[in-house]
Scaffold this motif. Structure first.
Motif, mmCIF file in Angstrom:
data_model
loop_
_atom_site.group_PDB
_atom_site.id
_atom_site.type_symbol
_atom_site.label_atom_id
_atom_site.label_comp_id
_atom_site.label_asym_id
_atom_site.label_seq_id
_atom_site.Cartn_x
_atom_site.Cartn_y
_atom_site.Cartn_z
ATOM 1 N N ASP A 81 41.117 5.630 42.197
ATOM 2 C CA ASP A 81 41.956 5.120 41.107
ATOM 3 C C ASP A 81 41.103 4.456 40.033
ATOM 4 O OD1 ASP A 81 44.246 5.983 42.400
ATOM 5 O OD2 ASP A 81 44.779 3.997 43.171
ATOM 6 N N THR A 82 40.138 3.667 40.442
ATOM 7 C CA THR A 82 39.299 2.935 39.501
ATOM 8 C C THR A 82 38.421 3.880 38.695
ATOM 9 O OG1 THR A 82 39.344 1.001 40.941
ATOM 10 C CG2 THR A 82 37.606 1.075 39.290
ATOM 11 N N GLU A 111 41.481 -3.803 18.941
ATOM 12 C CA GLU A 111 41.748 -2.751 19.921
ATOM 13 C C GLU A 111 40.472 -2.351 20.656
ATOM 14 O OE1 GLU A 111 43.935 0.552 18.296
ATOM 15 O OE2 GLU A 111 45.368 -0.793 17.331
ATOM 16 N N ARG A 112 39.382 -2.224 19.904
ATOM 17 C CA ARG A 112 38.102 -1.856 20.516
ATOM 18 C C ARG A 112 37.672 -2.930 21.512
ATOM 19 N NH1 ARG A 112 34.956 -0.953 16.101
ATOM 20 N NH2 ARG A 112 34.471 -3.176 15.991
ATOM 21 N N ALA A 113 37.794 -4.201 21.140
ATOM 22 C CA ALA A 113 37.406 -5.295 22.033
ATOM 23 C C ALA A 113 38.291 -5.336 23.272
ATOM 24 C CB ALA A 113 37.472 -6.620 21.291
ATOM 25 N N GLN A 114 39.584 -5.084 23.085
ATOM 26 C CA GLN A 114 40.510 -5.095 24.215
ATOM 27 C C GLN A 114 40.195 -3.973 25.205
ATOM 28 O OE1 GLN A 114 44.651 -4.411 23.237
ATOM 29 N NE2 GLN A 114 45.288 -5.840 24.831
ATOM 30 N N VAL A 115 39.988 -2.776 24.709
ATOM 31 C CA VAL A 115 39.671 -1.640 25.588
ATOM 32 C C VAL A 115 38.315 -1.851 26.249
ATOM 33 C CG1 VAL A 115 39.236 0.850 25.675
ATOM 34 C CG2 VAL A 115 41.144 -0.029 24.326
ATOM 35 N N ALA A 116 37.348 -2.381 25.510
ATOM 36 C CA ALA A 116 36.023 -2.640 26.083
ATOM 37 C C ALA A 116 36.110 -3.670 27.205
ATOM 38 C CB ALA A 116 35.059 -3.110 24.997
ATOM 39 N N ALA A 117 36.941 -4.689 27.042
ATOM 40 C CA ALA A 117 37.106 -5.701 28.096
ATOM 41 C C ALA A 117 37.752 -5.090 29.337
ATOM 42 C CB ALA A 117 37.937 -6.871 27.579
ATOM 43 N N LEU A 118 38.753 -4.256 29.144
ATOM 44 C CA LEU A 118 39.388 -3.576 30.282
ATOM 45 C C LEU A 118 38.406 -2.646 30.982
ATOM 46 C CD1 LEU A 118 42.861 -2.747 28.711
ATOM 47 C CD2 LEU A 118 42.376 -4.457 30.485
ATOM 48 N N LEU A 119 37.560 -1.988 30.205
ATOM 49 C CA LEU A 119 36.544 -1.100 30.773
ATOM 50 C C LEU A 119 35.532 -1.895 31.587
ATOM 51 C CD1 LEU A 119 35.443 1.757 31.019
ATOM 52 C CD2 LEU A 119 34.316 1.445 28.809
ATOM 53 N N ASP A 120 35.113 -3.046 31.081
ATOM 54 C CA ASP A 120 34.191 -3.906 31.829
ATOM 55 C C ASP A 120 34.819 -4.356 33.148
ATOM 56 O OD1 ASP A 120 32.237 -3.713 29.875
ATOM 57 O OD2 ASP A 120 32.696 -5.672 28.974
ATOM 58 N N GLN A 121 36.097 -4.726 33.109
ATOM 59 C CA GLN A 121 36.793 -5.146 34.330
ATOM 60 C C GLN A 121 36.862 -4.004 35.343
ATOM 61 O OE1 GLN A 121 40.597 -6.527 32.969
ATOM 62 N NE2 GLN A 121 39.799 -8.503 32.288
ATOM 63 N N ALA A 122 37.151 -2.811 34.875
ATOM 64 C CA ALA A 122 37.232 -1.656 35.774
ATOM 65 C C ALA A 122 35.866 -1.341 36.379
ATOM 66 C CB ALA A 122 37.785 -0.440 35.026
ATOM 67 N N ARG A 123 34.822 -1.452 35.589
ATOM 68 C CA ARG A 123 33.468 -1.213 36.122
ATOM 69 C C ARG A 123 33.101 -2.263 37.164
ATOM 70 N NH1 ARG A 123 30.968 0.271 30.247
ATOM 71 N NH2 ARG A 123 31.371 2.513 30.338
ATOM 72 N N GLN A 124 33.496 -3.505 36.940
ATOM 73 C CA GLN A 124 33.230 -4.560 37.926
ATOM 74 C C GLN A 124 34.024 -4.304 39.210
ATOM 75 O OE1 GLN A 124 30.937 -7.194 37.917
ATOM 76 N NE2 GLN A 124 31.563 -7.081 40.052
ATOM 77 N N ARG A 125 35.282 -3.852 39.057
ATOM 78 C CA ARG A 125 36.109 -3.527 40.223
ATOM 79 C C ARG A 125 35.459 -2.397 41.027
ATOM 80 N NH1 ARG A 125 40.492 -3.774 37.772
ATOM 81 N NH2 ARG A 125 40.636 -1.654 37.013
ATOM 82 N N LEU A 126 34.900 -1.392 40.329
ATOM 83 C CA LEU A 126 34.215 -0.295 41.012
ATOM 84 C C LEU A 126 33.002 -0.816 41.775
ATOM 85 C CD1 LEU A 126 34.010 2.734 41.575
ATOM 86 C CD2 LEU A 126 32.652 2.939 39.477
ATOM 87 N N ALA A 127 32.234 -1.697 41.163
ATOM 88 C CA ALA A 127 31.073 -2.281 41.841
ATOM 89 C C ALA A 127 31.521 -3.082 43.060
ATOM 90 C CB ALA A 127 30.284 -3.172 40.879
ATOM 91 N N ASP A 128 32.626 -3.822 42.942
ATOM 92 C CA ASP A 128 33.150 -4.596 44.072
ATOM 93 C C ASP A 128 33.598 -3.678 45.203
ATOM 94 O OD1 ASP A 128 32.700 -6.922 42.627
ATOM 95 O OD2 ASP A 128 34.815 -7.175 42.046
ATOM 96 N N LEU A 129 34.225 -2.564 44.858
ATOM 97 C CA LEU A 129 34.660 -1.606 45.882
ATOM 98 C C LEU A 129 33.467 -0.951 46.572
ATOM 99 C CD1 LEU A 129 37.629 -0.058 43.903
ATOM 100 C CD2 LEU A 129 37.813 -1.365 46.050
ATOM 101 N N PRO A 155 41.490 -5.045 48.700
ATOM 102 C CA PRO A 155 40.567 -4.399 49.634
ATOM 103 C C PRO A 155 39.105 -4.818 49.494
ATOM 104 C CG PRO A 155 42.022 -2.778 48.636
ATOM 105 C CD PRO A 155 42.262 -4.076 47.930
ATOM 106 N N ALA A 156 38.696 -5.238 48.315
ATOM 107 C CA ALA A 156 37.291 -5.606 48.105
ATOM 108 C C ALA A 156 37.039 -7.102 48.297
ATOM 109 C CB ALA A 156 36.847 -5.180 46.710
#
Length: 114
Positions: free
Chosen positions: A15-16, A53-71, A102-103
């Motif tokens: 999902d991530t 919008e660019r800053a908002q999407v970039a922040a969400l992308l950073d969060q998703a990348r961190q979630r992937l690293a945590d997983l 889960p992480a």
């Protein structure tokens, strides 16, 4: 502890990765729009600016990348046999917490202390 954990972690990882792909496409779209539109969107009363919008999407992308690293870290802990053990106090993490997050690296008590 491993029963079901690997499946939950892998499902969350899939999902991530999908979220990262979608957010990356969104970010490219926002950036492309900035080049196509030659307006002063900083003073547009109709809504959010392209920069916002660019800053908002970039922040969400950073969060998703961190979630992937945590997983990925959680999967490594599972392979090492330490998954489900609190990194703070060394006690078992409640299985319900691991279903919800889960992480998770810590039990709820140690997480509340942070």
């Amino acid at each position: 502890m491993e029963y079901g954990a690997r499946e939950r972690l892998n499902a969350a990882r899939v999902d991530t990765v999908g979220q990262i792909a979608a957010l990356t496409a969104d970010l490219h779209g926002v950036m492309a729009a900035a080049y196509v539109v030659a307006t002063d969107d900083e003073h547009d009363p109709e809504g959010a600016t392209i920069a916002f919008e660019r800053a908002q999407v970039a922040a969400l992308l950073d969060q998703a990348r961190q979630r992937l690293a945590d997983l990925d870290d959680a999967l490594a802990r599972l392979d090492q046999g330490s998954y489900g053990t609190c990194a703070g106090c060394g006690r078992p993490i409640d299985p319900e917490r691991l279903v919800a997050r889960p992480a998770a690296r810590t039990c709820i008590t140690c997480a509340a202390r942070r």
